[in-house]
Enzyme design. Structure first.
Site, mmCIF file in Angstrom:
data_model
loop_
_atom_site.group_PDB
_atom_site.id
_atom_site.type_symbol
_atom_site.label_atom_id
_atom_site.label_comp_id
_atom_site.label_asym_id
_atom_site.label_seq_id
_atom_site.Cartn_x
_atom_site.Cartn_y
_atom_site.Cartn_z
ATOM 1 N N GLY A 90 -0.587 0.847 -6.043
ATOM 2 C CA GLY A 90 0.720 0.973 -6.592
ATOM 3 C C GLY A 90 0.859 2.256 -7.262
ATOM 4 O O GLY A 90 1.559 3.048 -7.488
ATOM 5 N N CYS B 118 -1.859 -13.087 -9.066
ATOM 6 C CA CYS B 118 -2.310 -11.972 -10.019
ATOM 7 C C CYS B 118 -2.654 -12.887 -10.689
ATOM 8 O O CYS B 118 -2.819 -12.193 -11.879
ATOM 9 C CB CYS B 118 -1.108 -11.279 -9.260
ATOM 10 S SG CYS B 118 0.185 -12.289 -8.911
ATOM 11 N N GLY C 153 1.404 -5.180 -4.794
ATOM 12 C CA GLY C 153 -0.002 -4.738 -4.620
ATOM 13 C C GLY C 153 -0.984 -4.319 -5.517
ATOM 14 O O GLY C 153 -1.076 -4.584 -6.848
ATOM 15 N N SER C 154 -1.999 -4.240 -5.776
ATOM 16 C CA SER C 154 -3.229 -3.677 -6.581
ATOM 17 C C SER C 154 -3.167 -2.334 -6.862
ATOM 18 O O SER C 154 -1.883 -1.607 -6.891
ATOM 19 C CB SER C 154 -4.403 -3.396 -5.583
ATOM 20 O OG SER C 154 -4.483 -1.950 -4.947
ATOM 21 N N GLU D 104 4.608 -3.813 -8.381
ATOM 22 C CA GLU D 104 4.159 -5.339 -9.215
ATOM 23 C C GLU D 104 2.552 -5.336 -9.096
ATOM 24 O O GLU D 104 2.379 -5.222 -8.650
ATOM 25 C CB GLU D 104 4.526 -6.873 -8.131
ATOM 26 C CG GLU D 104 6.290 -6.959 -8.587
ATOM 27 C CD GLU D 104 6.754 -7.439 -10.744
ATOM 28 O OE1 GLU D 104 5.362 -7.848 -11.505
ATOM 29 O OE2 GLU D 104 7.666 -7.079 -10.849
ATOM 30 N N LYS E 27 7.555 -4.095 4.811
ATOM 31 C CA LYS E 27 5.951 -4.029 5.582
ATOM 32 C C LYS E 27 4.933 -5.930 4.660
ATOM 33 O O LYS E 27 4.740 -5.258 3.491
ATOM 34 C CB LYS E 27 5.658 -2.685 5.204
ATOM 35 C CG LYS E 27 4.480 -2.689 6.186
ATOM 36 C CD LYS E 27 3.599 -1.388 5.943
ATOM 37 C CE LYS E 27 2.199 -2.180 4.866
ATOM 38 N NZ LYS E 27 1.363 -2.960 5.162
ATOM 39 N N GLU F 181 -10.289 -7.164 -12.282
ATOM 40 C CA GLU F 181 -9.937 -8.329 -11.299
ATOM 41 C C GLU F 181 -11.062 -8.887 -9.872
ATOM 42 O O GLU F 181 -11.093 -7.873 -9.417
ATOM 43 C CB GLU F 181 -8.594 -7.092 -10.626
ATOM 44 C CG GLU F 181 -7.515 -8.882 -9.642
ATOM 45 C CD GLU F 181 -5.885 -8.169 -9.341
ATOM 46 O OE1 GLU F 181 -6.260 -7.469 -9.429
ATOM 47 O OE2 GLU F 181 -5.218 -9.110 -10.022
HETATM 48 P P1 NAD Z 1 -3.036 -3.566 -1.784
HETATM 49 O O1 NAD Z 1 -3.112 -2.592 -3.421
HETATM 50 O O2 NAD Z 1 -4.963 -3.514 -1.276
HETATM 51 O O3 NAD Z 1 -2.370 -3.650 -0.661
HETATM 52 C C1 NAD Z 1 -0.953 -3.732 -0.907
HETATM 53 C C2 NAD Z 1 0.087 -3.313 0.535
HETATM 54 O O4 NAD Z 1 -0.123 -2.004 -0.116
HETATM 55 C C3 NAD Z 1 -0.449 -3.622 1.504
HETATM 56 O O5 NAD Z 1 1.336 -3.976 2.536
HETATM 57 C C4 NAD Z 1 -0.981 -2.494 1.976
HETATM 58 O O6 NAD Z 1 -1.343 -2.145 4.012
HETATM 59 C C5 NAD Z 1 0.122 -1.728 1.535
HETATM 60 N N1 NAD Z 1 -0.757 -0.445 1.205
HETATM 61 C C6 NAD Z 1 -2.629 0.433 1.302
HETATM 62 N N2 NAD Z 1 -1.933 1.426 1.124
HETATM 63 C C7 NAD Z 1 -1.454 2.195 1.131
HETATM 64 C C8 NAD Z 1 -0.302 3.252 1.182
HETATM 65 N N3 NAD Z 1 -1.200 4.293 0.478
HETATM 66 N N4 NAD Z 1 1.337 3.471 0.562
HETATM 67 C C9 NAD Z 1 1.872 2.961 0.697
HETATM 68 N N5 NAD Z 1 1.405 1.421 0.781
HETATM 69 C C10 NAD Z 1 0.259 0.871 1.335
HETATM 70 O O7 NAD Z 1 -3.194 -4.887 -2.218
HETATM 71 P P2 NAD Z 1 -3.869 -6.811 -2.044
HETATM 72 O O8 NAD Z 1 -4.983 -6.613 -1.866
HETATM 73 O O9 NAD Z 1 -2.686 -6.549 0.014
HETATM 74 O O10 NAD Z 1 -2.734 -7.364 -2.942
HETATM 75 C C11 NAD Z 1 -3.589 -7.744 -4.158
HETATM 76 C C12 NAD Z 1 -3.500 -7.532 -5.111
HETATM 77 O O11 NAD Z 1 -1.571 -7.171 -5.492
HETATM 78 C C13 NAD Z 1 -4.051 -7.806 -6.896
HETATM 79 O O12 NAD Z 1 -4.177 -6.667 -7.382
HETATM 80 C C14 NAD Z 1 -2.919 -8.542 -6.585
HETATM 81 O O13 NAD Z 1 -3.075 -8.483 -8.846
HETATM 82 C C15 NAD Z 1 -1.727 -8.385 -7.231
HETATM 83 N N6 NAD Z 1 -0.754 -8.685 -6.532
HETATM 84 C C16 NAD Z 1 0.639 -8.530 -7.770
HETATM 85 C C17 NAD Z 1 1.306 -9.460 -7.946
HETATM 86 C C18 NAD Z 1 3.007 -9.400 -8.924
HETATM 87 O O14 NAD Z 1 3.802 -9.651 -8.866
HETATM 88 N N7 NAD Z 1 1.776 -8.565 -10.178
HETATM 89 C C19 NAD Z 1 1.574 -10.373 -7.409
HETATM 90 C C20 NAD Z 1 0.358 -10.677 -5.776
HETATM 91 C C21 NAD Z 1 -0.427 -9.793 -5.366
#
Ligand code: NAD
Length: 488
Positions: free
Chosen positions: A240, A292, A235-236, A258, A183, A390
């Site tokens: 997470g 990230c 993601g965030s 991650e 997804k 962040e």
């Molecule tokens: P986000 O957490 O807003 O969304 C990430 C994903 O989670 C999206 O696909 C979203 O639709 C999904 N999501 C949202 N709510 C959910 C839920 N309740 N259950 C399951 N899935 C859900 O993150 P973002 O804004 O897309 O990305 C930015 C973040 O990602 C930053 O914090 C960045 O540091 C982090 N990031 C980390 C790495 C790493 O490898 N550590 C790499 C890239 C980005």
């Protein structure tokens, strides 16, 4: 599909069981190009329970059916074919993706292609190296250990690295015989959808790699699904945590997280100044700071501080001229992913003005699109939001220090622990710092770097588990012990 420009309007479907199909859910949303807020697509499906159940059913059929009959070498052949197809198709796919991600297509030929190609070729070589273990029958039992795939896995991906995360998660999953439902972020689904058909063309059977689009609600359906055995999330931190709770409350599916970062780069007096400035500036500006591992906290030792800060400020100011149309192959810096992200960054910068000294940028660039100027703050208060949280924009905070002991404490005084960098010519200090810094990856005289062969992931609240290298394979398999009674 060919090298010609791909049309976003063709990607308003899900990729299930080897076909692009309309979603059962009638809920949709629209996406704009962040360079000028023009419409790109207005009917991206938000997959609902029926769609997710269908994807899981096809995935299970593929896992127990055709995919389970592939030999390791046949899996390698699929990966090699995929790499060859990507040589042709990756640039148009990245160009399509750029229309909603704002990631400059100038990054496609080298940076993105190199990363994704390395990933596919690296895992192509691992399919037949999942050797198990053997222990002799000293107690009357021969012990065999097999590394088995987990089954149906899912990837929930962030907006800032849509294609990279697609391959980074699916390559180790498929190399070890799993099947994957991906997804992408609701902000950047197009490239992932377009790339999905390449897996089929490469010989992976239908159902092995599927893509469903949707918002957080769709991600939540995956995280809580009773038949999905693993969720690999990027993601965030906030999301997470939700994913881990959903996994625990449902079927205890395995979880890799991650998450975010607030990475420190520490520059000592004896550092090569030019090298330190180049790495710290370039790395906060890649993807306009939506990275990230961006070094968003820079610590510089007093003896070199004036020179470093001067050069850093000049380079950051000059970089504003690089902002431009991400679909222009000569442009290196694009907009924020969307208006919401721009507003978030602007809000933090605005509040930061009373918590630190703003010395470069601080404003939106122009009034068309979502462009943010490279921005630098000096000497933040220790509890300043811009210093602690962040930002995910082209915004950095510089603080000076005197001693190694002092800066190590400052660098580690955070709940994040993804990446760190140390700049010095003293090898002993570099080794002391790299051992003391609480981060999953530490760069010496470099920062914000990953390598496919070595594990990547976060300490503390930056994550759980590792991607890349052999470590990723361990997290897509589980050992099974077979005990053979030699007396029977
Ligand atoms: P986000 O957490 O807003 O969304 C990430 C994903 O989670 C999206 O696909 C979203 O639709 C999904 N999501 C949202 N709510 C959910 C839920 N309740 N259950 C399951 N899935 C859900 O993150 P973002 O804004 O897309 O990305 C930015 C973040 O990602 C930053 O914090 C960045 O540091 C982090 N990031 C980390 C790495 C790493 O490898 N550590 C790499 C890239 C980005």
């Amino acid at each position: 599909m060919g090298i010609e420009k791909l049309n976003p309007k063709d990607y308003n479907k899900l990729f299930l069981n080897g076909q692009y199909v309309a979603a059962k859910s009638k809920e949709t949303y629209s996406l704009k190009n962040p360079k000028d807020n023009t419409a790109v697509i207005d009917d991206v499906p938000i997959a609902g329970p029926e769609d997710v159940d269908a994807a899981v059913k096809y995935a299970e059929e593929a896992f127990h059916g055709p995919w389970s009959k592939f030999t390791a070498i046949q899996r390698t052949e699929c990966f090699l074919k995929l790499a060859a197809l990507l040589d042709e198709e990756l640039t148009p796919i990245l160009t399509l993706d750029s229309q909603t991600s704002g990631i400059p297509i100038s990054l496609a030929p080298v940076r993105e292609r190199g990363y994704i190609r390395n990933c596919v070729l690296y895992y192509a070589g691992w399919t037949d190296k999942q050797k198990g273990d053997y222990f002799p029958d000293d107690d009357g039992y021969v012990k065999l250990v097999r590394h088995e795939p987990l089954g149906v896995c899912c990837a929930i991906n962030p907006f800032n690295a849509p294609l990279a995360t697609l391959f980074l998660k699916s390559a180790p999953a498929l190399a070890t015989g799993n099947v994957m439902i991906v997804k992408p972020s609701e902000k950047t689904p197009l490239g992932t959808l377009a790339a999905a058909q390449l897996f089929l063309k490469a010989g992976f059977p239908p159902g092995v790699l599927q893509v469903i689009t949707g918002a957080g609600s769709t991600g939540a359906l995956l995280a809580e699904h009773m038949k999905i055995r693993k969720v690999s999330f990027t993601g965030s931190v906030t999301t997470g945590r939700r994913v881990q709770i959903a996994a625990a409350k449902s079927n205890l599916k395995r979880v890799t997280l991650e998450l975010g970062g607030k990475s420190p780069a520490v520059v000592f007096d004896d550092a090569n100044l030019e090298n330190a400035v180049t790495w710290t500036v370039n790395s906060i500006l890649i993807r306009s700071g939506q990275l990230c591992v961006a070094p968003s906290r820079v610590y510089v030792q007093k003896g070199i501080a004036e020179k470093f800060i001067d050069a850093y400020k000049k380079k950051m100011s000059a970089a504003a001229d690089n902002l431009g149309d991400p679909q222009d192959p000569n442009v290196t810096m694009g907009p924020m992913v969307d208006a919401a992200q721009l507003e978030r960054v602007k809000g933090m910068v605005e509040r930061g003005k009373s918590e630190a000294e703003l010395v470069v940028g601080g404003n939106q660039r122009g009034d068309t699109g979502c462009f943010m100027e490279p921005t630098v703050f000096l000497n933040p208060k220790s509890d300043a939001e811009i210093y602690r949280n962040e930002i995910f924009g082209p915004v950095s905070v510089i603080k000076t220090f005197e001693t190694e002991e002092e800066v190590l404490k400052l660098a580690n005084d955070t709940e994040f622990g993804l990446m760190a960098g140390v700049f010095t010519k003293d090898i002993n200090r570099a080794l002391r710092m790299s051992s003391g810094m609480e981060a999953g990856v530490v760069g010496v005289n470099c920062v914000s770097l990953q390598n496919m062969q070595a594990p990547f992931g976060g300490k503390k609240q930056s994550g759980i588990g590792r991607e890349m290298g052999e470590y990723a394979l361990r997290l897509f398999t589980e050992p099974k012990t077979v005990l053979i009674n030699m007396a029977a």
